[in-house]
Design a protein around this motif. Structure first.
Motif, mmCIF file in Angstrom:
data_model
loop_
_atom_site.group_PDB
_atom_site.id
_atom_site.type_symbol
_atom_site.label_atom_id
_atom_site.label_comp_id
_atom_site.label_asym_id
_atom_site.label_seq_id
_atom_site.Cartn_x
_atom_site.Cartn_y
_atom_site.Cartn_z
ATOM 1 N N TYR A 93 10.394 -13.157 53.033
ATOM 2 C CA TYR A 93 10.797 -11.796 52.653
ATOM 3 C C TYR A 93 10.371 -10.855 53.761
ATOM 4 C CZ TYR A 93 10.848 -7.175 50.484
ATOM 5 O OH TYR A 93 11.075 -5.840 50.235
ATOM 6 N N GLU B 282 14.730 -5.570 52.389
ATOM 7 C CA GLU B 282 15.276 -6.360 51.289
ATOM 8 C C GLU B 282 15.934 -7.648 51.776
ATOM 9 O OE1 GLU B 282 15.333 -5.179 47.370
ATOM 10 O OE2 GLU B 282 13.602 -5.282 48.688
ATOM 11 N N GLU B 283 15.257 -8.321 52.699
ATOM 12 C CA GLU B 283 15.726 -9.607 53.219
ATOM 13 C C GLU B 283 14.986 -10.724 52.496
ATOM 14 O OE1 GLU B 283 18.125 -11.868 55.787
ATOM 15 O OE2 GLU B 283 17.969 -9.693 55.919
ATOM 16 N N PHE B 284 15.686 -11.458 51.644
ATOM 17 C CA PHE B 284 15.082 -12.520 50.849
ATOM 18 C C PHE B 284 15.513 -13.887 51.359
ATOM 19 C CE2 PHE B 284 14.792 -8.999 47.876
ATOM 20 C CZ PHE B 284 13.549 -9.185 47.287
ATOM 21 N N GLU C 289 13.829 -18.296 51.498
ATOM 22 C CA GLU C 289 12.826 -19.187 50.919
ATOM 23 C C GLU C 289 11.620 -19.256 51.853
ATOM 24 O OE1 GLU C 289 15.015 -22.833 50.452
ATOM 25 O OE2 GLU C 289 15.414 -22.405 48.329
ATOM 26 N N LYS D 42 12.222 -17.731 46.084
ATOM 27 C CA LYS D 42 12.487 -16.395 46.617
ATOM 28 C C LYS D 42 11.734 -15.354 45.794
ATOM 29 C CE LYS D 42 16.982 -17.447 48.706
ATOM 30 N NZ LYS D 42 18.419 -17.077 48.790
ATOM 31 N N ASN D 43 10.442 -15.358 45.986
ATOM 32 C CA ASN D 43 9.544 -14.409 45.323
ATOM 33 C C ASN D 43 8.482 -13.956 46.313
ATOM 34 O OD1 ASN D 43 8.507 -12.971 43.008
ATOM 35 N ND2 ASN D 43 6.894 -14.492 42.851
ATOM 36 N N PRO E 129 6.810 -11.776 49.705
ATOM 37 C CA PRO E 129 6.487 -12.605 50.864
ATOM 38 C C PRO E 129 5.245 -13.468 50.663
ATOM 39 C CG PRO E 129 5.629 -10.393 51.175
ATOM 40 C CD PRO E 129 6.375 -10.375 49.871
ATOM 41 N N GLN F 37 7.751 -10.077 44.998
ATOM 42 C CA GLN F 37 8.744 -9.008 44.919
ATOM 43 C C GLN F 37 9.707 -9.153 43.737
ATOM 44 O OE1 GLN F 37 9.971 -5.989 46.915
ATOM 45 N NE2 GLN F 37 7.755 -6.084 46.741
ATOM 46 N N ILE F 38 9.949 -10.351 43.273
ATOM 47 C CA ILE F 38 10.898 -10.560 42.181
ATOM 48 C C ILE F 38 10.189 -10.768 40.841
ATOM 49 C CG2 ILE F 38 12.783 -11.985 41.309
ATOM 50 C CD1 ILE F 38 13.539 -10.405 43.761
ATOM 51 N N HIS G 268 1.847 -5.957 48.403
ATOM 52 C CA HIS G 268 1.947 -7.299 47.836
ATOM 53 C C HIS G 268 0.588 -7.930 47.530
ATOM 54 C CE1 HIS G 268 5.486 -6.683 50.649
ATOM 55 N NE2 HIS G 268 6.005 -6.635 49.424
ATOM 56 N N TRP H 72 12.601 -2.033 44.996
ATOM 57 C CA TRP H 72 11.956 -2.599 43.811
ATOM 58 C C TRP H 72 12.156 -1.759 42.560
ATOM 59 C CZ3 TRP H 72 8.334 0.170 41.154
ATOM 60 C CH2 TRP H 72 7.579 1.135 41.841
#
Length: 485
Positions: free
Chosen positions: A79, A83-85, A87, A107-108, A110, A128-129, A157, A191
Motif C-alpha cells: 500500500y 490509494e495504491e493497493f 498484496e 490487501k490490508n 501497509p 487500511q481496509i 497505521h 479512508w
C-alpha cells in the motif's frame, strides 16, 4: 517605537510572501517513467564509508530484518498513499541479489516494518481496509494474526514491531487524523469514504473544550455543511465538558504484547504517528514521531518531527502540544489562518521535551542505534527521512528530508549521515541523479558492521495527490572501509 513598527511590518510582509510563494517540495517533479537509475557514486557519505545497492526493483519496501544466519529479508508494503493497493510480501534477498517470495499477505496494508525473533518474523500490518494487525510469519511462509482489529484505518497505521529487553514486542498505532478532527483531508486520503464512522480513540478518559469545525464533504449519508468535534465521527458535534471514554488499543500510542499476542499493555500515548521504534544499547525505548501537517479542519503550522525518549505511562502532547510546546497562542497558526485552539480541557500531564527536533515535514521514520565501535557513532540513533509530501501536507520552499541523519540522543544534535550529492538535498528524481529517493527505514546488520537503508522509491506529487512508482524501491548497504579520522 519605530523599531517595533518596522519589525511588525517585516513580519506581515514575510507571512504574505510565504502565502503567495509556490511550494517546491521534493516530490513536485514531472516524471513519465517508472524506471530509476541506480548510481551509488551520486550519494555523499562521511570519509571512510561506502554504499552499494543490494536489492533493486522493489515496490514500496518499508523494512528489513535478518534471520539467525544473518540472511537479509525485506517487506514490501502492499500500500502507498495515493490509494495504491497491492498484496504485501516478505522477500528473501539471495546472495546473487535475486528476490525470493517467502509470504504474501492480503490487501490490508501497509506492512510497515518487520523484525525476526525466536525463529519467526513479526510484521505490522497497517490496516487500511480491515484494521491493523500484528502478524507472525514462519520461515516457511505461514502467516498467523496475533492481534487484529487495531484502530488504524485512518491517516496513519500500525507500525513496528520491535522486541524489547523484557521479551515483549513493542509497536505503534498512529492517529486517524492530522490533529484530532475528521475533515476534508481524510476524505481526500480515501479512508473516510470506506469508514465514515471512524475517528481517533483516546487511551484514557478525556474532557473536551467543545471546539467544533465546519466542513462540507460529499458523503452520501451526511451531505452539506457539517460540524465536527474532536475524537468524534465526521458530522458529530461535541460540547464543553464532554467526556470521551478511553480504551485500549487507542490512537497515537505505543503498546506492547507478548510474542504470542497476549497481555496487551499501554506504554505511552499522545504521539501523532509513532513510526519508528528502537531500543538504545542501554535498553531505553526511543520513538520517531511525525509532526502535524498544514491540512484539514484544524491545520497546524511549523511543527517539526520528533525523537522521543519514551517513559512508561507518559502523554506526549498530541493533539494540543508539539514538541512540548502548548497550543496557547498564535505560535502554530498557519499564515493568514487561525491558530489551533486546545481540544482537551485538562491534560494528562505536562509533556516532556523531545530528545531531538527533526525537520518540519521531513517525515522522519524508521530508526536504529549503532552498537558497534567498528562502524562508528556507537550509541547514536540513525533515522531515515522519507521526505516531504508537499504540497498536500503544507507548503515547503525547498525539499525537506530525503536522507539519513544521526542523532546524539544525549545532546539532541542532529547531523546528516547519508544524502545525495548536489547543491541542495533532494530526491534523486528531482536532481536527475541515481542516488537516494525516499529512505523510509534503517537497520544495522546483526554484527553491527553495516547499515541497511530501505528506500521506498519514487513518489510524484501531482494535482490529484501522490503517484507512487512501482519497482523503484532499493535496499542500500553502508559499510565502513577505514578508520574514522
Amino acid at each position: 517605537m519605530k523599531k517595533n513598527y518596522l519589525l511588525f511590518i517585516l513580519l506581515i510582509f514575510s507571512g504574505g510572501c510565504y502565502s503567495i510563494l509556490p511550494s517546491k517540495g521534493g516530490g513536485q517533479i514531472d516524471t513519465n517513467t517508472s524506471t530509476r537509475p541506480i548510481v551509488a557514486s551520486d550519494i555523499a557519505l562521511p570519509t571512510g564509508y561506502t554504499i552499494e545497492a543490494v536489492a533493486t526493483g522493489l515496490t514500496f519496501p518499508t523494512g528489513v530484518a535478518f534471520d539467525e544466519q544473518g540472511q537479509v529479508y525485506v517487506v514490501e508494503a502492499g500500500y502507498s498513499y495515493g490509494e495504491e493497493f497491492l498484496e504485501p510480501r516478505l522477500l528473501r534477498v539471495e546472495q546473487n541479489r535475486n528476490l525470493s517470495t517467502i509470504a504474501t499477505g492480503q490487501k490490508n496494508g501497509p506492512w510497515t516494518g518487520v523484525t525476526f525473533l525466536n525463529g519467526n518474523f513479526y510484521v505490522a500490518e497497517g490496516g487500511q481496509i480491515n484494521g491493523g494487525k500484528l502478524l507472525r510469519i514462519s520461515k516457511s511462509g505461514d502467516i498467523a494474526a496475533l492481534i487484529d482489529n487495531l484502530p488504524s484505518l485512518g491517516d496513519h497505521h500500525t507500525n513496528g514491531p520491535v522486541p524489547g529487553p523484557d521479551g515483549n514486542l513493542y509497536f505503534g498505532l498512529g492517529t486517524a487524523t492530522n490533529s484530532g478532527v475528521v475533515g476534508p483531508d481524510n476524505y481526500n486520503f480515501g479512508w473516510l469514504k470506506r469508514h465514515p464512522e471512524f475517528h481517533d480513540i483516546p487511551c484514557q478518559d478525556i474532557t473536551l473544550t467543545g471546539q467544533n469545525y465546519s466542513s462540507d464533504i460529499p458523503l452520501e449519508n451526511k451531505p452539506g455543511q457539517q460540524q465536527t468535534g474532536a475524537y468524534s465521527p465526521y458530522g458529530s458535534t461535541t460540547t464543553q465538558g464532554q467526556v470521551i471514554k478511553g480504551k485500549i488499543p487507542c490512537s497515537g500510542a505505543v503498546l506492547r504484547v507478548t510474542p504470542e499476542g497476549k497481555s496487551m499493555e499501554l506504554v505511552a500515548w499522545g504521539f501523532r504517528n509513532p513510526f519508528g521504534l528502537a531500543f538504545s544499547p542501554g535498553g531505553v525505548l526511543y520513538v520517531s514521531d511525525n509532526g502535524f501537517d498544514v491540512r484539514g479542519s484544524r491545520p497546524v503550522w511549523g511543527t517539526g518531527d520528533y525523537l522521543w525518549q519514551v517513559q512508561q505511562g507518559q502523554w506526549y502532547g498530541w493533539p494540543d502540544y508539539s514538541g512540548g510546546l502548548a497550543f496557547n497562542g498564535d505560535r502554530f497558526g498557519p499564515p493568514s489562518k487561525k491558530a489551533p485552539q486546545p481540544l482537551l480541557a485538562q491534560h494528562p500531564n505536562k509533556p516532556p521535551k523531545p530528545a531531538a527536533v527533526l525537520g518540519v515535514h521531513s517525515s522522519s521514520n524508521g530508526l536504529d542505534f549503532s552498537r558497534s565501535s567498528s562502524f562508528g557513532y556507537q550509541g547514536e540513533a540513525f533515522i531515515a527521512q522519507f521526505g516531504d509530501m508537499a504540497p498536500d501536507v503544507g507548503k515547503v520552499l525547498a525539499p525537506v528530508g530525503y536522507k539519513v541523519v544521526r542523532v546524539n540522543v544525549e545532546t539532541g544534535v542532529v547531523t546528516d549521515f547519508v544524502a545525495n550529492k548536489g547543491k541542495k538535498t533532494a530526491p534523486a528524481s528531482k536532481l536527475k541523479s541515481g542516488g537516494l529517493e525516499r529512505p523510509v527505514s534503517v537497520k544495522f546488520s546483526p554484527d553491527g558492521q553495516s547499515l541497511y537503508i530501505v528506500d521506498f522509491g519514487v513518489i510524484e506529487m501531482t494535482e490529484d495527490g501522490p503517484a507512487p512508482k512501482h519497482k523503484t524501491g532499493v535496499i542500500w548497504k553502508v559499510t565502513k572501509t577505514e578508520a574514522k579520522p
